[in-house]
Design an enzyme around this catalytic site. Sequence first.
Site, PDB file in Angstrom:
ATOM      1  N   ASP A 259       0.839  -1.206   0.000  1.00  0.00           N
ATOM      2  CA  ASP A 259       0.000   0.000   0.000  1.00  0.00           C
ATOM      3  C   ASP A 259       0.864   1.241   0.000  1.00  0.00           C
ATOM      4  OD1 ASP A 259      -2.481  -1.228   0.326  1.00  0.00           O
ATOM      5  OD2 ASP A 259      -2.483  -1.025   2.522  1.00  0.00           O
ATOM      6  N   LYS A 261       1.879   4.411   1.914  1.00  0.00           N
ATOM      7  CA  LYS A 261       1.801   4.775   3.325  1.00  0.00           C
ATOM      8  C   LYS A 261       1.474   6.261   3.376  1.00  0.00           C
ATOM      9  CE  LYS A 261       4.223   4.606   7.686  1.00  0.00           C
ATOM     10  NZ  LYS A 261       3.684   5.905   8.101  1.00  0.00           N
ATOM     11  N   ARG A 266      -4.497   8.346  11.459  1.00  0.00           N
ATOM     12  CA  ARG A 266      -5.091   7.017  11.432  1.00  0.00           C
ATOM     13  C   ARG A 266      -6.510   7.093  11.978  1.00  0.00           C
ATOM     14  NH1 ARG A 266      -1.922   1.571  12.935  1.00  0.00           N
ATOM     15  NH2 ARG A 266      -3.522   0.078  12.367  1.00  0.00           N
ATOM     16  N   PHE A 351      -7.620   0.881   4.499  1.00  0.00           N
ATOM     17  CA  PHE A 351      -6.691  -0.225   4.270  1.00  0.00           C
ATOM     18  C   PHE A 351      -7.062  -1.513   4.994  1.00  0.00           C
ATOM     19  CE2 PHE A 351      -4.527   2.799   7.226  1.00  0.00           C
ATOM     20  CZ  PHE A 351      -4.516   2.025   8.384  1.00  0.00           C
TER      21      PHE A 351
END
Length: 600
Positions: A259, A261, A266, A351
């Site tokens: 993925d 980053k 978050r 994700f």
Amino acid sequence: MEFRLIAEYFDKLERISSRIQLTALLADLLKKTPPDAIDKVVYLIQGKLWPDFYGYPELGVGEKFLIKAIALATGVKEEDVESQVKTVGDPGEVAYRIKAGLGGKQASIYTFIGGKQEGVTVEETYDALSKIALAQGEGSRDAKIRILAGLLKKASPIEAKYIVRFVDGRLRVGIGDATVLDALASAYAGGTVARPILERAYNMRADLGNIAKIVATEGIEALKNVTPMIGIPIRPMLAERLTDPQEILAKLGGKALVDYKYDGERAQIHKKGETVYIFSRRLENITHQYPDVVEYVREYINANEVIVEGEIVAVDPESGEIRPFQELMHRKRKTDIAEAVKEYPVNVYLFDLMYLEGVDYTIKPLPERRAALEKILKPSDYVKIAHHIYADNVESLKEFFYQAISEGAEGIMAKSVNKDSIYQAGARGFLWIKLKRDYQSEMADTVDLVVVGAFWGKGKRGGIFSSLLMAAYNPDNDTFETVCKVATGFSDEEYAELQKKLAEIKRPTKHPRVVSKLEPDIWVEPQLVAELIGAEITLSPLHTCCYGKVEKDAGLSIRFPRFIRWRPDKAPEDATSVNEILEMYKLKLKKIEERPQPEA
Ligand code: ATP
């Protein structure tokens, strides 16, 4: 249950110096606690009324408020209480003295005429304190004072002392979640053998009160079946770091889901019908900061009950390109949320998926979780799956890394797609490996360390605390081990702010969870986390991090550390662990070995 038991516990806590004693003391208190009150006791001993993720208001009252309440409770004149608080410096101690008849003439009259002080229960204390925290609006201040005065009137002297300290916010005693879990294991589940079961359950539901209640009322067997629950955050899965793409791929078994980053915030997103909660990296409820994200989730995530995870990233309103982390910080600093939303739009890059329509997905491998995530997502510009590839050779992994960086990402996250690639809640492991842009330093990465003490400055910085004693977290012992002193990288503004922060968390002695050979000018509660970078990790006899692990009489330290920024999104237990520092040290040795050696 009598509140006296908790008060006595706090009283003993002031006199102990080791974490073993702390755990034993806590286990003893929890054993004496009736199961139906255990959640409340667990919150109270951590200086809270409820878990942070509730997002409820904190007590937040001033000294004037406390003085008024003590005066009203005891009949001692407000001016007298105030002057005693000035001399003693701690309203809790003053409440104690007055109630015990030690606080001057008026106080002895008060005890003589028999001011009632038969003692209070945990339940009534908890109810009163919750009412104080939650009361809002006009006239609420007086009501709050009356509630507290009523409680203090009935309380015994030692109870009054700790109730006042609690309300005053002085009881943020830094008892870590791991210590509470140890104490619960010892009190209710036959000791350390049960620790992994408690820990797993806590990773699924990061609410110690909830976990304590289950083990105390239903026993350890019931904890084995705990699954995620909408509204209670799951502890985040964390990544290891490696610097060599080849090694990354080898570690993941030759293939990986890679993925971008993203460098944002978050977000763990829970949705049940129209209700949406957003939890931060440290599991605080940040839903109110992102009304736009709440709308996007309602609109574009096609599921009734779901828990997903992603990164909220600032984007350019014109081009939709991702913007750096600092941009998101600008947004978070704004108090007018509606305006912030307009000025700094965000996208969400998902994700992971951990829970869907009653099914626990944390135990399923990553490809299955991603497939479920793709299925429930409606196409939009606002909520997308993280940009990714499936890589099985180093060239494509490297190419993707450079592409990620050129598009403004921080690097890549390479993730295992093997059968065992579960969502490892609350753990840092090699199922996820991060590869970041180099920081132009011998150190492969920054570290996040906890402030445990401070030293006075000299010369230009005379009269202020200018150097901080920083520690890494040891998860095996639930302690903080020192790594370095940091005195560079702070702006004047940051220094000014720092003095205030230190004053709030100062304590008379070393915290029992701190392991240090150095003696700073002041000790503080281990609470503040800062991100630092240094020149390299070296051996040092002065610091306790990994002491004796590499060399008999030395620990590990960071040379030339420099402050980068505060990490309010991290709890002290989220700081870089001592094992990670050890890994970084070994990585450095390896790099040195790999360097071409001069010919003899
Ligand atoms: P950590 O979270 O590992 O303790 P940290 O908060 O300092 O460390 P980093 O070391 O930069 O952050 O890396 C991990 C963070 O990267 C995650 O917590 C998450 O917020 C972020 N992140 C961005 N993109 C992804 C992604 N695709 N998958 C997982 N995490 C991602």
